[in-house]
Design a protein around this motif. Structure first.
Motif, PDB file in Angstrom:
ATOM      1  N   THR A 509      11.617 -26.364 -18.046  1.00  0.00           N
ATOM      2  CA  THR A 509      10.395 -26.167 -17.303  1.00  0.00           C
ATOM      3  C   THR A 509       9.603 -25.098 -17.991  1.00  0.00           C
ATOM      4  O   THR A 509       8.398 -25.210 -17.863  1.00  0.00           O
ATOM      5  CB  THR A 509      10.576 -25.818 -15.893  1.00  0.00           C
ATOM      6  OG1 THR A 509      11.275 -26.707 -15.108  1.00  0.00           O
ATOM      7  CG2 THR A 509       9.240 -25.457 -14.990  1.00  0.00           C
ATOM      8  N   ALA A 510      10.205 -24.050 -18.436  1.00  0.00           N
ATOM      9  CA  ALA A 510       9.650 -22.736 -19.083  1.00  0.00           C
ATOM     10  C   ALA A 510       8.914 -23.150 -20.274  1.00  0.00           C
ATOM     11  O   ALA A 510       7.850 -22.969 -20.589  1.00  0.00           O
ATOM     12  CB  ALA A 510      10.509 -21.660 -19.305  1.00  0.00           C
ATOM     13  N   VAL A 511       9.481 -24.200 -20.866  1.00  0.00           N
ATOM     14  CA  VAL A 511       9.196 -24.646 -22.375  1.00  0.00           C
ATOM     15  C   VAL A 511       7.777 -25.722 -21.977  1.00  0.00           C
ATOM     16  O   VAL A 511       6.572 -25.634 -22.488  1.00  0.00           O
ATOM     17  CB  VAL A 511      10.226 -25.424 -23.145  1.00  0.00           C
ATOM     18  CG1 VAL A 511       9.223 -25.960 -24.570  1.00  0.00           C
ATOM     19  CG2 VAL A 511      10.999 -24.301 -23.611  1.00  0.00           C
ATOM     20  N   ASP A 512       7.882 -26.459 -20.789  1.00  0.00           N
ATOM     21  CA  ASP A 512       6.642 -27.361 -20.384  1.00  0.00           C
ATOM     22  C   ASP A 512       5.543 -26.644 -20.152  1.00  0.00           C
ATOM     23  O   ASP A 512       4.491 -27.152 -20.665  1.00  0.00           O
ATOM     24  CB  ASP A 512       7.404 -28.150 -19.177  1.00  0.00           C
ATOM     25  CG  ASP A 512       8.274 -29.510 -19.610  1.00  0.00           C
ATOM     26  OD1 ASP A 512       8.352 -29.576 -20.696  1.00  0.00           O
ATOM     27  OD2 ASP A 512       8.875 -29.539 -18.676  1.00  0.00           O
ATOM     28  N   GLU A 513       5.659 -25.320 -19.392  1.00  0.00           N
ATOM     29  CA  GLU A 513       4.540 -24.650 -19.029  1.00  0.00           C
ATOM     30  C   GLU A 513       3.995 -24.105 -20.237  1.00  0.00           C
ATOM     31  O   GLU A 513       2.547 -24.084 -20.307  1.00  0.00           O
ATOM     32  CB  GLU A 513       5.209 -23.702 -18.046  1.00  0.00           C
ATOM     33  CG  GLU A 513       5.544 -24.271 -16.671  1.00  0.00           C
ATOM     34  CD  GLU A 513       6.078 -22.956 -15.801  1.00  0.00           C
ATOM     35  OE1 GLU A 513       6.397 -22.089 -16.234  1.00  0.00           O
ATOM     36  OE2 GLU A 513       6.447 -23.237 -14.563  1.00  0.00           O
ATOM     37  N   LEU A 514       4.425 -23.691 -21.180  1.00  0.00           N
ATOM     38  CA  LEU A 514       4.066 -23.119 -22.208  1.00  0.00           C
ATOM     39  C   LEU A 514       3.223 -24.271 -23.123  1.00  0.00           C
ATOM     40  O   LEU A 514       2.075 -23.959 -23.372  1.00  0.00           O
ATOM     41  CB  LEU A 514       5.238 -22.485 -23.400  1.00  0.00           C
ATOM     42  CG  LEU A 514       4.867 -21.834 -24.456  1.00  0.00           C
ATOM     43  CD1 LEU A 514       5.983 -21.017 -25.083  1.00  0.00           C
ATOM     44  CD2 LEU A 514       4.382 -22.672 -25.772  1.00  0.00           C
ATOM     45  N   LEU A 515       3.829 -25.370 -23.241  1.00  0.00           N
ATOM     46  CA  LEU A 515       3.049 -26.573 -23.795  1.00  0.00           C
ATOM     47  C   LEU A 515       1.862 -26.858 -22.862  1.00  0.00           C
ATOM     48  O   LEU A 515       0.729 -27.436 -23.537  1.00  0.00           O
ATOM     49  CB  LEU A 515       3.709 -27.869 -23.726  1.00  0.00           C
ATOM     50  CG  LEU A 515       5.094 -27.831 -24.739  1.00  0.00           C
ATOM     51  CD1 LEU A 515       5.647 -29.052 -24.903  1.00  0.00           C
ATOM     52  CD2 LEU A 515       4.666 -27.087 -26.211  1.00  0.00           C
ATOM     53  N   VAL A 516       1.994 -26.974 -21.622  1.00  0.00           N
ATOM     54  CA  VAL A 516       0.599 -27.116 -20.731  1.00  0.00           C
ATOM     55  C   VAL A 516      -0.516 -26.045 -21.151  1.00  0.00           C
ATOM     56  O   VAL A 516      -1.632 -26.221 -20.959  1.00  0.00           O
ATOM     57  CB  VAL A 516       1.135 -27.235 -19.414  1.00  0.00           C
ATOM     58  CG1 VAL A 516      -0.129 -26.889 -18.522  1.00  0.00           C
ATOM     59  CG2 VAL A 516       2.004 -28.270 -18.894  1.00  0.00           C
ATOM     60  N   GLY A 517      -0.099 -24.956 -21.119  1.00  0.00           N
ATOM     61  CA  GLY A 517      -0.948 -23.627 -21.355  1.00  0.00           C
ATOM     62  C   GLY A 517      -1.464 -23.781 -22.882  1.00  0.00           C
ATOM     63  O   GLY A 517      -2.605 -23.499 -22.884  1.00  0.00           O
ATOM     64  N   ALA A 518      -0.817 -24.460 -23.596  1.00  0.00           N
ATOM     65  CA  ALA A 518      -1.667 -24.629 -25.128  1.00  0.00           C
ATOM     66  C   ALA A 518      -2.245 -25.867 -25.007  1.00  0.00           C
ATOM     67  O   ALA A 518      -2.856 -26.186 -26.153  1.00  0.00           O
ATOM     68  CB  ALA A 518      -0.279 -24.802 -26.116  1.00  0.00           C
ATOM     69  N   GLY A 519      -2.301 -26.623 -23.884  1.00  0.00           N
ATOM     70  CA  GLY A 519      -3.315 -27.787 -24.250  1.00  0.00           C
ATOM     71  C   GLY A 519      -2.612 -28.978 -24.811  1.00  0.00           C
ATOM     72  O   GLY A 519      -3.324 -29.821 -25.019  1.00  0.00           O
ATOM     73  N   MET A 520      -1.297 -28.960 -24.736  1.00  0.00           N
ATOM     74  CA  MET A 520      -0.601 -30.229 -25.685  1.00  0.00           C
ATOM     75  C   MET A 520      -0.482 -31.208 -24.476  1.00  0.00           C
ATOM     76  O   MET A 520      -0.091 -32.359 -24.855  1.00  0.00           O
ATOM     77  CB  MET A 520       0.311 -29.529 -26.346  1.00  0.00           C
ATOM     78  CG  MET A 520       0.301 -28.657 -27.395  1.00  0.00           C
ATOM     79  SD  MET A 520       1.883 -28.232 -28.179  1.00  0.00           S
ATOM     80  CE  MET A 520       2.476 -29.814 -28.557  1.00  0.00           C
ATOM     81  N   VAL A 521      -0.224 -31.108 -23.086  1.00  0.00           N
ATOM     82  CA  VAL A 521      -0.245 -31.881 -22.262  1.00  0.00           C
ATOM     83  C   VAL A 521      -0.607 -31.300 -21.172  1.00  0.00           C
ATOM     84  O   VAL A 521      -0.636 -30.273 -20.783  1.00  0.00           O
ATOM     85  CB  VAL A 521       1.364 -32.100 -22.076  1.00  0.00           C
ATOM     86  CG1 VAL A 521       2.196 -30.728 -21.816  1.00  0.00           C
ATOM     87  CG2 VAL A 521       1.786 -33.108 -20.831  1.00  0.00           C
ATOM     88  N   SER A 522      -1.227 -32.316 -20.149  1.00  0.00           N
ATOM     89  CA  SER A 522      -1.957 -31.757 -18.938  1.00  0.00           C
ATOM     90  C   SER A 522      -0.616 -31.565 -17.772  1.00  0.00           C
ATOM     91  O   SER A 522       0.346 -32.497 -18.102  1.00  0.00           O
ATOM     92  CB  SER A 522      -2.804 -32.819 -18.387  1.00  0.00           C
ATOM     93  OG  SER A 522      -2.519 -34.004 -18.047  1.00  0.00           O
ATOM     94  N   ASP A 523      -1.134 -30.974 -16.657  1.00  0.00           N
ATOM     95  CA  ASP A 523      -0.227 -31.226 -15.595  1.00  0.00           C
ATOM     96  C   ASP A 523       0.157 -32.692 -14.992  1.00  0.00           C
ATOM     97  O   ASP A 523       1.163 -32.958 -14.567  1.00  0.00           O
ATOM     98  CB  ASP A 523      -0.799 -30.395 -14.350  1.00  0.00           C
ATOM     99  CG  ASP A 523      -0.610 -28.822 -14.438  1.00  0.00           C
ATOM    100  OD1 ASP A 523       0.315 -28.403 -15.269  1.00  0.00           O
ATOM    101  OD2 ASP A 523      -1.718 -28.088 -14.332  1.00  0.00           O
ATOM    102  N   GLU A 524      -1.005 -33.283 -14.811  1.00  0.00           N
ATOM    103  CA  GLU A 524      -0.719 -34.689 -14.442  1.00  0.00           C
ATOM    104  C   GLU A 524       0.207 -35.556 -15.340  1.00  0.00           C
ATOM    105  O   GLU A 524       1.062 -36.418 -14.941  1.00  0.00           O
ATOM    106  CB  GLU A 524      -2.012 -35.506 -14.380  1.00  0.00           C
ATOM    107  CG  GLU A 524      -2.765 -34.925 -13.177  1.00  0.00           C
ATOM    108  CD  GLU A 524      -3.685 -33.517 -13.648  1.00  0.00           C
ATOM    109  OE1 GLU A 524      -3.635 -33.243 -14.753  1.00  0.00           O
ATOM    110  OE2 GLU A 524      -4.243 -32.820 -12.665  1.00  0.00           O
ATOM    111  N   GLN A 525      -0.038 -35.619 -16.772  1.00  0.00           N
ATOM    112  CA  GLN A 525       0.723 -36.215 -17.878  1.00  0.00           C
ATOM    113  C   GLN A 525       1.957 -35.689 -17.477  1.00  0.00           C
ATOM    114  O   GLN A 525       3.226 -36.389 -17.721  1.00  0.00           O
ATOM    115  CB  GLN A 525       0.127 -35.980 -19.245  1.00  0.00           C
ATOM    116  CG  GLN A 525      -1.283 -36.635 -19.251  1.00  0.00           C
ATOM    117  CD  GLN A 525      -1.768 -36.196 -20.657  1.00  0.00           C
ATOM    118  OE1 GLN A 525      -1.617 -35.025 -21.123  1.00  0.00           O
ATOM    119  NE2 GLN A 525      -2.489 -37.109 -21.261  1.00  0.00           N
ATOM    120  N   LEU A 526       2.204 -34.348 -17.408  1.00  0.00           N
ATOM    121  CA  LEU A 526       3.710 -33.536 -17.437  1.00  0.00           C
ATOM    122  C   LEU A 526       4.457 -34.389 -16.361  1.00  0.00           C
ATOM    123  O   LEU A 526       5.747 -34.526 -16.423  1.00  0.00           O
ATOM    124  CB  LEU A 526       3.595 -32.282 -17.395  1.00  0.00           C
ATOM    125  CG  LEU A 526       5.153 -31.481 -17.278  1.00  0.00           C
ATOM    126  CD1 LEU A 526       5.718 -31.628 -18.612  1.00  0.00           C
ATOM    127  CD2 LEU A 526       4.701 -29.968 -17.311  1.00  0.00           C
TER     128      LEU A 526
END
Length: 548
Positions: A509-526
């Protein structure tokens, strides 16, 4: 138990024959037989369970099976005779023949082909039978590789007996969806049928068979196409959930030959994210290599205590990553980790003298020869037999057999690896990136879902990922990893503490949030990717439990 029953049990495995539960055969027969006059072929007839069920369907449609309307062929004479007697007792006079299906020619094209092809792995599918099968598939325009199991050629050949517009309902290994050798079969089905449907099961429906199965329902056969660009699928729990009105979902693979496992996730977000510039493939990070094959791990892989008892010197051994993967789940394997594993009795040393062995090394070699270690295949083809060839230490380890998902681990220990794990050697584009940060950034939900899609489920629900599959794992591109260097460096010790406590979900989850913050994946996509990952991982583990 009668003589016939004993013979059947002993020969079925050799012939790849696993007889189908009646509910599955009836479901396929009801789908395939749509008129009382439909002609039906059951190849690999066995006990004719499909023809029996098709007879019931004809009766339900208000008809009576006429002589010659049903046909079948099987290589086993005893099964054909039993099938003939049982069908006759039900009022069905079928045209049954004894022979090799790949040499069989029905009197005329049929409206429906239904059955359960024999499943014989390529190692046992050899000689003239294999040659006939490959030639039959080739005549239909499908070139199969040497790794193809029997069902692949069988499926292609069976379709050639259909009349235009005909239907084919088969019980097939789920390998159809994923293995590389089935690519040509996948492409063929989409090219020659107007409608292709798949039914999958979350539980195993053949109690005595480890292999997962899928029901193929292919409609609207045309020798010249045009076929379709998509297929439909549905997953049910077990055979008792099969019914005519189950709802299918549609999926169009990027290419007909591509693996169809992506459809199981039913996640457009996964395709969107992995197709965007921020993601790459693990093969873009570097070269993946198999580990060393010793020929006898018990002899060559040693604990430090065992090596000391033998009196071996440093020149006799090299550092070894122990077999297994539990110690590779905290992002880096350090020298102190290796020493700790050695103290706990793990084999952290590989006997493979780089130069002349020490006197104790020679004594150990002679001990191995006395018990025949040197005669094992991998040993006897080496010169000298006791020097295990291998790669230099890899930059990262990539797990091979997984209860959860594939994990990457930086090799900070300088250890070599055996073939129970893969080694990743970084390329020019990633050599400047700290390996532990690559291992960390790969601990995300997109990569986790990707591991379910490229890998294969084995007994006990284990996810197995071969090197040629692992290189396809979606991972953040090297440029994105460099851009996130500061955040990843700060997160690394936190994630390692979570992983050492067994809390993989929080670390991911922590890595996922980092990727969301970087714009690599949106919350909806995640959220969609996570849902798809849970679905596939749960399905794999459920099948593993039901196979025990």
């Amino acid at each position: 138990m009668g003589e016939d029953a004993v013979e059947l049990r002993e020969s079925r495995k050799e012939r790849g024959a696993f007889f189908t539960p009646a509910p599955i055969a009836r479901f396929i027969a009801d789908w395939a037989v749509r008129s009382p006059e439909d002609t039906v072929l059951e190849p690999s007839t066995g006990e004719a369970v499909f023809l029996h069920q098709a007879g019931g369907t004809v009766t339900d449609l208000g008809g009576v099976v006429t002589p010659g309307q049903f046909m079948g062929v099987d290589i086993h004479a005893g099964s054909v005779e039993r099938a003939r007697r049982s069908l006759s007792s039900s009022g069905i006079e079928a045209d049954l023949q004894v022979g090799d299906f790949f040499e069989y020619r029905p009197p005329r094209p049929v409206d429906a082909v239904i059955g359960n092809p024999p499943y014989i792995r390529y190692q046992d599918f050899t000689g003239a039978a294999r040659l006939r099968a490959r030639e039959a598939a080739f005549r239909a325009g499908v070139r199969l590789t040497a790794l193809a199991s029997s069902w692949a050629a069988f499926t292609v050949h069976a379709s050639t007996f259909l009349a235009p517009g005909g239907r084919m309902g088969l019980v097939l290994p789920a390998e159809l969806l994923s293995v590389n050798y089935a690519a040509a079969v996948r492409a063929y089905l989409l090219a020659h049928f107007a409608d292709v449907r798949l039914v999958l099961f979350s539980e195993r429906v053949f109690p005595d068979v480890q292999e997962e199965v899928v029901l193929l329902l292919a409609d609207g056969f045309s020798p010249a196409g045009p076929g379709t660009d998509h297929f439909e699928l549905v997953q049910v729990t077990g055979a008792e959930d099969l019914r005519a009105d189950i709802a299918y979902r549609s999926w169009a693979p990027p290419s007909p030959a591509d693996k169809w496992t992506t459809a199981l996730a039913l996640s457009p977000a996964f395709t969107e994210v992995t197709g965007a510039p921020g993601f790459a493939r693990l093969g873009d990070w570097g070269r993946l290599a198999l580990g060393a094959v010793t020929g006898n791990n018990h002899f060559f892989a040693l604990s430090p205590r065992r090596a000391a008892d033998l009196g071996l010197e440093r020149r006799d051994v090299v550092a070894l990553c122990p077999p297994g993967s539990r110690h590779l789940r905290s992002l880096r394997l350090t020298r102190s980790d290796l020493r700790r594993l050695g103290r706990e009795g793990s084999p952290t040393l590989l006997f493979s003298p780089r130069r002349d062995p020490s006197p104790a090394g020679w004594a150990y070699i002679h001990e191995g020869e006395a018990v025949g270690v040197d005669t094992a295949y991998k040993c006897r083809v080496r010169d000298p037999w006791w020097r295990v060839p291998g790669q230099p230490p890899a930059d990262l380890f990539v797990t091979y057999m997984n209860a959860t998902s594939v994990a990457l681990c930086a090799n900070d220990s300088g250890a070599r690896h055996l073939n129970s794990v893969h080694g990743l050697f970084l390329g020019e584009d990633t050599r400047d990136v700290e390996p532990a940060l690559l291992a960390l950034v790969a601990l995300n939900s997109v990569t986790a879902l990707g591991s379910e899609l490229v890998g294969r489920a084995y007994g006990g629900g284990i996810l197995k990922v071969e090197p040629r599959e692992a290189v396809q794992l979606p991972v953040p591109g090297a440029d994105r990893v460099r851009a996130l260097h500061g955040e990843l460096t700060e997160l690394l010790p936190v994630a390692r503490r979570l992983l050492r406590r067994g809390d993989q979900d929080s670390a991911r989850t922590a890595v996922d949030e980092l990727l969301v913050g970087a714009g690599m994946v949106s919350d909806e996509q995640l959220q969609e990717v996570r849902r798809a990952h849970r679905l596939m991982a749960t399905r794999r583990r459920t099948r593993g439990r039901s196979s025990r």
